[in-house]
Design a protein around this motif. Structure first.
Motif, PDB file in Angstrom:
ATOM      1  N   UNK A  59       0.819  -1.197   0.000  1.00  0.00           N
ATOM      2  CA  UNK A  59       0.000   0.000   0.000  1.00  0.00           C
ATOM      3  C   UNK A  59       0.853   1.247   0.000  1.00  0.00           C
ATOM      4  N   UNK A  60       0.212   2.393   0.173  1.00  0.00           N
ATOM      5  CA  UNK A  60       0.928   3.668   0.171  1.00  0.00           C
ATOM      6  C   UNK A  60       1.699   3.833   1.462  1.00  0.00           C
ATOM      7  N   UNK A 311      -2.761   9.618   6.193  1.00  0.00           N
ATOM      8  CA  UNK A 311      -1.819   8.829   6.988  1.00  0.00           C
ATOM      9  C   UNK A 311      -2.523   7.685   7.725  1.00  0.00           C
ATOM     10  N   UNK A 312      -3.792   7.874   8.089  1.00  0.00           N
ATOM     11  CA  UNK A 312      -4.548   6.791   8.714  1.00  0.00           C
ATOM     12  C   UNK A 312      -4.786   5.641   7.746  1.00  0.00           C
ATOM     13  N   UNK A 316       1.465   1.535   6.869  1.00  0.00           N
ATOM     14  CA  UNK A 316       1.880   1.322   8.248  1.00  0.00           C
ATOM     15  C   UNK A 316       0.708   1.423   9.224  1.00  0.00           C
ATOM     16  N   UNK A 317      -0.153   2.420   9.035  1.00  0.00           N
ATOM     17  CA  UNK A 317      -1.303   2.565   9.926  1.00  0.00           C
ATOM     18  C   UNK A 317      -2.273   1.410   9.755  1.00  0.00           C
ATOM     19  N   UNK A 328     -10.269  -4.902  10.586  1.00  0.00           N
ATOM     20  CA  UNK A 328     -10.003  -5.059   9.169  1.00  0.00           C
ATOM     21  C   UNK A 328      -9.338  -3.803   8.624  1.00  0.00           C
ATOM     22  N   UNK A 329      -8.198  -3.935   7.954  1.00  0.00           N
ATOM     23  CA  UNK A 329      -7.686  -2.802   7.180  1.00  0.00           C
ATOM     24  C   UNK A 329      -8.674  -2.477   6.057  1.00  0.00           C
ATOM     25  N   UNK A 330      -8.718  -1.226   5.656  1.00  0.00           N
ATOM     26  CA  UNK A 330      -9.653  -0.849   4.592  1.00  0.00           C
ATOM     27  C   UNK A 330      -8.981  -0.675   3.236  1.00  0.00           C
ATOM     28  N   UNK A 331      -7.676  -0.877   3.168  1.00  0.00           N
ATOM     29  CA  UNK A 331      -7.028  -0.877   1.861  1.00  0.00           C
ATOM     30  C   UNK A 331      -6.730  -2.333   1.490  1.00  0.00           C
TER      31      UNK A 331
END
Length: 373
Positions: A59-60, A311-312, A316-317, A328-331
Protein backbone atom coordinates in the motif's frame (compact mmCIF):
# COMPACT_ATOMS: atom_id res chain seq x y z
CA UNK A 1 -26.14 11.68 2.11
CA UNK A 2 -28.81 14.19 3.04
CA UNK A 3 -27.69 17.18 5.04
CA UNK A 4 -31.26 18.32 5.68
CA UNK A 5 -32.50 15.90 8.37
CA UNK A 6 -34.35 17.93 10.98
CA UNK A 7 -32.73 18.66 14.32
CA UNK A 8 -34.96 16.32 16.33
CA UNK A 9 -34.06 13.33 14.19
CA UNK A 10 -30.39 14.22 14.45
CA UNK A 11 -30.53 14.29 18.26
CA UNK A 12 -32.31 10.92 18.39
CA UNK A 13 -29.68 9.62 16.00
CA UNK A 14 -26.91 10.87 18.26
CA UNK A 15 -28.48 9.37 21.37
CA UNK A 16 -28.46 5.97 19.72
CA UNK A 17 -24.90 6.48 18.61
CA UNK A 18 -23.83 7.01 22.21
CA UNK A 19 -24.88 3.50 23.19
CA UNK A 20 -23.48 1.85 20.10
CA UNK A 21 -20.19 3.76 20.14
CA UNK A 22 -19.61 3.32 23.86
CA UNK A 23 -20.15 -0.43 23.59
CA UNK A 24 -17.87 -0.62 20.61
CA UNK A 25 -15.11 1.08 22.52
CA UNK A 26 -15.65 -0.96 25.66
CA UNK A 27 -15.59 -4.14 23.65
CA UNK A 28 -12.20 -3.32 22.24
CA UNK A 29 -10.56 -3.11 25.67
CA UNK A 30 -7.69 -5.54 25.83
CA UNK A 31 -7.45 -6.00 22.09
CA UNK A 32 -3.99 -4.53 21.77
CA UNK A 33 -1.90 -7.44 20.59
CA UNK A 34 1.73 -8.12 19.77
CA UNK A 35 4.11 -10.82 20.92
CA UNK A 36 5.16 -10.68 24.56
CA UNK A 37 8.82 -9.96 25.12
CA UNK A 38 9.44 -8.37 21.74
CA UNK A 39 10.99 -4.93 21.63
CA UNK A 40 8.34 -2.43 20.62
CA UNK A 41 8.81 -0.57 17.37
CA UNK A 42 7.15 2.63 16.32
CA UNK A 43 4.19 2.32 13.99
CA UNK A 44 5.56 4.59 11.29
CA UNK A 45 9.25 3.89 11.73
CA UNK A 46 9.07 0.10 11.73
CA UNK A 47 10.42 -2.11 8.97
CA UNK A 48 7.98 -4.84 8.03
CA UNK A 49 5.20 -5.96 10.31
CA UNK A 50 5.09 -5.95 14.08
CA UNK A 51 4.40 -9.70 13.94
CA UNK A 52 6.99 -12.21 12.85
CA UNK A 53 4.62 -14.17 10.62
CA UNK A 54 3.54 -11.22 8.49
CA UNK A 55 5.30 -9.66 5.51
CA UNK A 56 6.03 -5.98 5.09
CA UNK A 57 2.68 -4.27 4.48
CA UNK A 58 1.83 -3.17 0.97
CA UNK A 59 0.00 0.00 0.00
CA UNK A 60 0.93 3.67 0.17
CA UNK A 61 3.87 4.09 2.53
CA UNK A 62 4.18 7.08 4.80
CA UNK A 63 7.35 8.01 2.90
CA UNK A 64 5.19 8.63 -0.18
CA UNK A 65 2.69 10.90 1.59
CA UNK A 66 2.90 14.67 2.07
CA UNK A 67 4.79 15.70 5.20
CA UNK A 68 2.73 16.82 8.17
CA UNK A 69 3.66 20.19 9.67
CA UNK A 70 1.80 22.34 12.15
CA UNK A 71 -0.73 21.74 14.93
CA UNK A 72 -3.82 19.56 14.47
CA UNK A 73 -6.72 19.27 16.91
CA UNK A 74 -8.28 15.81 16.75
CA UNK A 75 -11.55 15.06 18.53
CA UNK A 76 -11.38 11.30 18.99
CA UNK A 77 -14.26 8.98 19.78
CA UNK A 78 -11.70 6.19 19.64
CA UNK A 79 -10.15 5.46 23.02
CA UNK A 80 -6.61 6.54 23.81
CA UNK A 81 -5.74 2.92 24.66
CA UNK A 82 -6.54 2.01 21.04
CA UNK A 83 -5.10 4.86 19.01
CA UNK A 84 -2.87 6.83 21.39
CA UNK A 85 0.24 4.95 20.27
CA UNK A 86 -0.62 5.61 16.64
CA UNK A 87 -1.00 9.35 17.18
CA UNK A 88 2.11 9.60 19.37
CA UNK A 89 4.22 7.79 16.77
CA UNK A 90 2.96 10.09 14.03
CA UNK A 91 4.10 13.08 16.07
CA UNK A 92 7.46 11.42 16.64
CA UNK A 93 7.89 10.75 12.94
CA UNK A 94 7.36 14.42 11.97
CA UNK A 95 9.53 16.82 13.95
CA UNK A 96 7.36 19.89 13.28
CA UNK A 97 3.96 18.23 13.73
CA UNK A 98 1.83 18.27 16.88
CA UNK A 99 -1.49 16.55 17.57
CA UNK A 100 -3.76 17.89 20.28
CA UNK A 101 -6.24 15.06 20.92
CA UNK A 102 -9.50 15.31 22.82
CA UNK A 103 -10.85 11.87 23.70
CA UNK A 104 -14.49 11.30 24.53
CA UNK A 105 -17.78 9.69 23.69
CA UNK A 106 -18.48 9.90 19.97
CA UNK A 107 -21.95 11.40 20.16
CA UNK A 108 -20.93 13.88 22.86
CA UNK A 109 -18.06 15.06 20.68
CA UNK A 110 -20.43 15.55 17.73
CA UNK A 111 -22.71 17.62 19.94
CA UNK A 112 -19.71 19.59 21.20
CA UNK A 113 -18.52 20.41 17.67
CA UNK A 114 -22.05 21.48 16.76
CA UNK A 115 -22.38 23.68 19.84
CA UNK A 116 -18.93 25.24 19.41
CA UNK A 117 -19.88 26.26 15.89
CA UNK A 118 -17.33 28.11 13.80
CA UNK A 119 -15.18 28.53 16.90
CA UNK A 120 -14.58 24.83 17.44
CA UNK A 121 -10.89 23.96 17.70
CA UNK A 122 -11.61 20.56 16.13
CA UNK A 123 -9.88 20.03 12.80
CA UNK A 124 -10.56 16.30 12.49
CA UNK A 125 -13.25 14.09 14.00
CA UNK A 126 -11.94 10.53 14.34
CA UNK A 127 -14.35 7.99 15.72
CA UNK A 128 -15.43 4.41 16.22
CA UNK A 129 -18.44 4.05 13.93
CA UNK A 130 -20.18 5.37 10.84
CA UNK A 131 -23.18 6.48 12.87
CA UNK A 132 -21.32 9.34 14.55
CA UNK A 133 -19.58 10.29 11.30
CA UNK A 134 -22.95 10.53 9.59
CA UNK A 135 -24.35 12.57 12.44
CA UNK A 136 -21.57 15.14 12.11
CA UNK A 137 -22.23 15.39 8.39
CA UNK A 138 -25.96 15.81 9.01
CA UNK A 139 -25.12 18.69 11.34
CA UNK A 140 -23.38 20.34 8.39
CA UNK A 141 -20.05 20.34 10.23
CA UNK A 142 -17.98 18.18 7.85
CA UNK A 143 -16.07 19.31 4.77
CA UNK A 144 -16.25 17.43 1.50
CA UNK A 145 -13.16 15.29 1.11
CA UNK A 146 -10.97 15.38 -1.98
CA UNK A 147 -11.55 12.71 -4.60
CA UNK A 148 -8.05 11.29 -4.24
CA UNK A 149 -8.68 10.71 -0.52
CA UNK A 150 -12.08 9.11 -1.10
CA UNK A 151 -10.68 6.79 -3.73
CA UNK A 152 -8.41 5.16 -1.15
CA UNK A 153 -11.26 2.92 0.08
CA UNK A 154 -14.29 1.19 -1.43
CA UNK A 155 -17.33 3.41 -1.96
CA UNK A 156 -19.53 1.55 0.55
CA UNK A 157 -17.12 2.55 3.30
CA UNK A 158 -17.26 6.31 2.70
CA UNK A 159 -19.40 9.28 1.74
CA UNK A 160 -18.36 12.68 0.41
CA UNK A 161 -18.05 13.90 4.01
CA UNK A 162 -16.28 11.07 5.85
CA UNK A 163 -14.11 8.05 5.15
CA UNK A 164 -13.62 4.74 6.91
CA UNK A 165 -10.15 3.95 8.22
CA UNK A 166 -10.63 0.44 9.66
CA UNK A 167 -13.53 -1.95 10.00
CA UNK A 168 -15.25 -4.75 11.84
CA UNK A 169 -17.26 -7.51 10.24
CA UNK A 170 -20.22 -9.36 11.72
CA UNK A 171 -19.45 -13.06 11.89
CA UNK A 172 -20.66 -16.41 13.15
CA UNK A 173 -17.90 -17.91 15.33
CA UNK A 174 -18.17 -21.66 15.89
CA UNK A 175 -16.50 -24.43 17.87
CA UNK A 176 -14.41 -26.57 15.52
CA UNK A 177 -14.66 -29.61 17.81
CA UNK A 178 -18.43 -29.60 17.45
CA UNK A 179 -18.99 -28.22 13.94
CA UNK A 180 -17.33 -27.96 10.54
CA UNK A 181 -17.39 -25.07 8.12
CA UNK A 182 -19.94 -26.97 6.03
CA UNK A 183 -22.32 -26.98 8.99
CA UNK A 184 -22.49 -23.18 9.03
CA UNK A 185 -25.33 -21.59 6.99
CA UNK A 186 -24.48 -18.61 4.78
CA UNK A 187 -27.98 -17.14 5.33
CA UNK A 188 -28.66 -15.44 8.65
CA UNK A 189 -32.32 -16.45 8.49
CA UNK A 190 -31.33 -20.12 8.60
CA UNK A 191 -30.04 -19.81 12.15
CA UNK A 192 -33.55 -20.01 13.60
CA UNK A 193 -33.36 -23.74 12.75
CA UNK A 194 -29.70 -24.23 13.55
CA UNK A 195 -28.67 -27.64 14.85
CA UNK A 196 -26.53 -26.51 17.76
CA UNK A 197 -26.42 -24.33 20.85
CA UNK A 198 -26.14 -20.62 20.08
CA UNK A 199 -25.02 -17.60 22.08
CA UNK A 200 -25.23 -13.83 21.74
CA UNK A 201 -25.04 -10.59 23.74
CA UNK A 202 -28.41 -8.85 23.14
CA UNK A 203 -27.69 -5.98 25.55
CA UNK A 204 -24.44 -5.18 23.73
CA UNK A 205 -24.30 -2.29 21.26
CA UNK A 206 -22.72 -4.30 18.44
CA UNK A 207 -25.42 -6.95 18.68
CA UNK A 208 -28.16 -4.34 18.72
CA UNK A 209 -26.56 -2.74 15.68
CA UNK A 210 -26.69 -6.12 13.93
CA UNK A 211 -30.42 -6.48 14.71
CA UNK A 212 -30.90 -2.89 13.54
CA UNK A 213 -29.29 -3.81 10.23
CA UNK A 214 -31.72 -6.72 9.87
CA UNK A 215 -34.66 -4.44 10.60
CA UNK A 216 -33.49 -1.94 7.98
CA UNK A 217 -32.70 -4.57 5.37
CA UNK A 218 -35.48 -7.11 5.91
CA UNK A 219 -38.22 -5.13 7.60
CA UNK A 220 -39.68 -5.23 11.09
CA UNK A 221 -41.90 -8.29 10.63
CA UNK A 222 -39.12 -10.53 9.28
CA UNK A 223 -36.84 -9.35 12.08
CA UNK A 224 -39.52 -10.07 14.68
CA UNK A 225 -39.93 -13.60 13.32
CA UNK A 226 -36.16 -14.13 13.40
CA UNK A 227 -35.91 -12.89 16.99
CA UNK A 228 -38.79 -15.13 18.04
CA UNK A 229 -37.19 -18.12 16.34
CA UNK A 230 -33.81 -17.47 17.92
CA UNK A 231 -35.23 -17.10 21.43
CA UNK A 232 -37.40 -20.20 21.03
CA UNK A 233 -34.27 -22.14 20.09
CA UNK A 234 -32.92 -21.48 23.59
CA UNK A 235 -30.07 -19.14 22.66
CA UNK A 236 -27.83 -18.22 25.63
CA UNK A 237 -27.30 -14.56 26.49
CA UNK A 238 -23.89 -13.19 27.58
CA UNK A 239 -22.82 -9.75 28.78
CA UNK A 240 -20.54 -9.03 25.82
CA UNK A 241 -19.32 -10.57 22.59
CA UNK A 242 -15.90 -11.55 23.87
CA UNK A 243 -17.69 -13.68 26.46
CA UNK A 244 -19.66 -15.31 23.63
CA UNK A 245 -16.44 -16.22 21.81
CA UNK A 246 -14.79 -17.50 24.99
CA UNK A 247 -17.83 -19.68 25.68
CA UNK A 248 -17.54 -21.13 22.17
CA UNK A 249 -13.84 -21.85 22.63
CA UNK A 250 -14.59 -23.46 26.02
CA UNK A 251 -17.27 -25.71 24.51
CA UNK A 252 -20.17 -24.20 26.46
CA UNK A 253 -22.01 -23.40 23.22
CA UNK A 254 -21.47 -24.34 19.59
CA UNK A 255 -21.73 -20.99 17.78
CA UNK A 256 -22.80 -17.38 18.19
CA UNK A 257 -23.16 -13.90 16.75
CA UNK A 258 -20.24 -11.47 17.23
CA UNK A 259 -17.87 -9.02 15.58
CA UNK A 260 -14.87 -10.73 14.02
CA UNK A 261 -12.14 -9.30 16.23
CA UNK A 262 -13.39 -11.01 19.39
CA UNK A 263 -12.54 -14.33 17.75
CA UNK A 264 -9.03 -13.07 17.01
CA UNK A 265 -8.72 -11.86 20.60
CA UNK A 266 -9.43 -15.38 21.88
CA UNK A 267 -6.97 -16.88 19.42
CA UNK A 268 -4.30 -14.32 20.26
CA UNK A 269 -4.36 -15.53 23.86
CA UNK A 270 -4.91 -19.23 23.02
CA UNK A 271 -3.72 -20.00 19.46
CA UNK A 272 -4.99 -23.59 19.63
CA UNK A 273 -8.48 -22.73 20.87
CA UNK A 274 -11.16 -24.65 18.91
CA UNK A 275 -12.84 -21.57 17.43
CA UNK A 276 -13.14 -20.44 13.83
CA UNK A 277 -14.96 -17.77 11.83
CA UNK A 278 -17.81 -18.16 9.37
CA UNK A 279 -19.71 -15.54 7.40
CA UNK A 280 -23.16 -15.13 5.96
CA UNK A 281 -23.58 -13.54 2.54
CA UNK A 282 -25.08 -10.17 1.70
CA UNK A 283 -27.40 -9.94 4.71
CA UNK A 284 -27.47 -8.46 8.20
CA UNK A 285 -25.18 -11.22 9.42
CA UNK A 286 -22.46 -9.82 7.18
CA UNK A 287 -22.74 -6.12 8.07
CA UNK A 288 -19.41 -4.33 8.04
CA UNK A 289 -19.14 -1.15 10.10
CA UNK A 290 -16.20 1.24 10.07
CA UNK A 291 -14.21 3.51 12.30
CA UNK A 292 -13.33 6.61 10.34
CA UNK A 293 -12.53 10.28 10.10
CA UNK A 294 -13.99 13.55 8.87
CA UNK A 295 -12.47 16.99 8.38
CA UNK A 296 -14.55 19.63 10.12
CA UNK A 297 -15.88 22.64 8.28
CA UNK A 298 -13.99 24.87 10.75
CA UNK A 299 -10.56 23.25 10.25
CA UNK A 300 -7.81 25.89 10.36
CA UNK A 301 -5.77 24.02 7.76
CA UNK A 302 -8.00 21.67 5.74
CA UNK A 303 -5.04 20.44 3.68
CA UNK A 304 -3.15 19.38 6.80
CA UNK A 305 -6.30 17.70 8.14
CA UNK A 306 -6.80 15.75 4.90
CA UNK A 307 -3.16 14.70 4.86
CA UNK A 308 -3.58 13.38 8.40
CA UNK A 309 -6.51 11.28 7.18
CA UNK A 310 -4.32 9.97 4.35
CA UNK A 311 -1.82 8.83 6.99
CA UNK A 312 -4.55 6.79 8.71
CA UNK A 313 -4.85 4.91 5.42
CA UNK A 314 -1.10 4.43 4.96
CA UNK A 315 0.33 0.92 4.80
CA UNK A 316 1.88 1.32 8.25
CA UNK A 317 -1.30 2.57 9.93
CA UNK A 318 -3.40 -0.12 8.28
CA UNK A 319 -0.93 -2.77 9.48
CA UNK A 320 -1.29 -1.32 12.98
CA UNK A 321 -5.07 -1.74 12.87
CA UNK A 322 -4.70 -5.31 11.60
CA UNK A 323 -2.12 -6.48 14.13
CA UNK A 324 -2.84 -4.37 17.21
CA UNK A 325 -6.62 -3.90 17.30
CA UNK A 326 -7.45 -6.92 15.08
CA UNK A 327 -9.68 -4.74 12.92
CA UNK A 328 -10.00 -5.06 9.17
CA UNK A 329 -7.69 -2.80 7.18
CA UNK A 330 -9.65 -0.85 4.59
CA UNK A 331 -7.03 -0.88 1.86
CA UNK A 332 -6.77 -4.10 -0.15
CA UNK A 333 -2.97 -4.20 0.10
CA UNK A 334 -2.98 -5.07 3.82
CA UNK A 335 -4.56 -8.32 4.97
CA UNK A 336 -6.40 -8.85 8.26
CA UNK A 337 -4.94 -11.02 11.00
CA UNK A 338 -6.27 -14.58 11.05
CA UNK A 339 -7.71 -16.95 8.50
CA UNK A 340 -10.17 -14.40 7.20
CA UNK A 341 -11.30 -13.30 3.75
CA UNK A 342 -9.80 -10.06 2.56
CA UNK A 343 -11.81 -6.88 2.55
CA UNK A 344 -12.58 -7.34 -1.16
CA UNK A 345 -13.80 -10.89 -0.61
CA UNK A 346 -16.45 -10.00 1.96
CA UNK A 347 -20.06 -10.06 0.74
CA UNK A 348 -21.52 -7.12 2.64
CA UNK A 349 -25.12 -5.88 2.29
CA UNK A 350 -26.01 -2.58 0.66
CA UNK A 351 -26.74 -0.45 3.72
CA UNK A 352 -26.15 3.15 4.75
CA UNK A 353 -23.90 2.46 7.74
CA UNK A 354 -24.77 5.73 9.41
CA UNK A 355 -28.31 4.35 10.01
CA UNK A 356 -27.00 1.69 12.41
CA UNK A 357 -27.46 4.20 15.23
CA UNK A 358 -31.26 4.04 14.81
CA UNK A 359 -31.47 1.79 17.86
CA UNK A 360 -34.67 2.83 19.60
CA UNK A 361 -37.07 0.91 17.31
CA UNK A 362 -34.75 -2.10 17.50
CA UNK A 363 -34.65 -2.13 21.29
CA UNK A 364 -38.43 -1.72 21.42
CA UNK A 365 -38.83 -4.69 19.08
CA UNK A 366 -36.43 -6.88 21.06
CA UNK A 367 -38.25 -6.11 24.29
CA UNK A 368 -41.61 -6.88 22.69
CA UNK A 369 -40.27 -10.32 21.85
CA UNK A 370 -39.19 -10.76 25.47
CA UNK A 371 -35.44 -10.22 25.07
CA UNK A 372 -33.65 -8.57 27.99
CA UNK A 373 -31.71 -5.61 26.58
Amino acid sequence: MSRDRDATDRRTFLAGSAALGAAGLAGCTGLIGGDDGEEESTVFGQIGSGRADRPEPEGTKIEDLPDLEGELHVYSGRGEFLVGTLLDDLEEYYEDFTIEPRYGNSSELVNQIAEEGDGTPADVFYTVDAAALGALADEGRSRELSDDVLEMVREEFRTDYWIGTSGRARTIPYNTDALSEDDMPDDIQAYTDFDGDLGWAPSYGSCQGFVTAMRLLEGEETTREWLEGITESGITAYNDEFAVCQAIADGEIDAGFTNHYYIQRVLDGSPDAPIATSFTEGDAGAVFDVAGAAVTDAADDPELAENFVRHLLSAQAQEYFATETFEYPLIPDVEPVGELPTIDELDVPDLDLSRLSELEPTIDLMREVGIDT
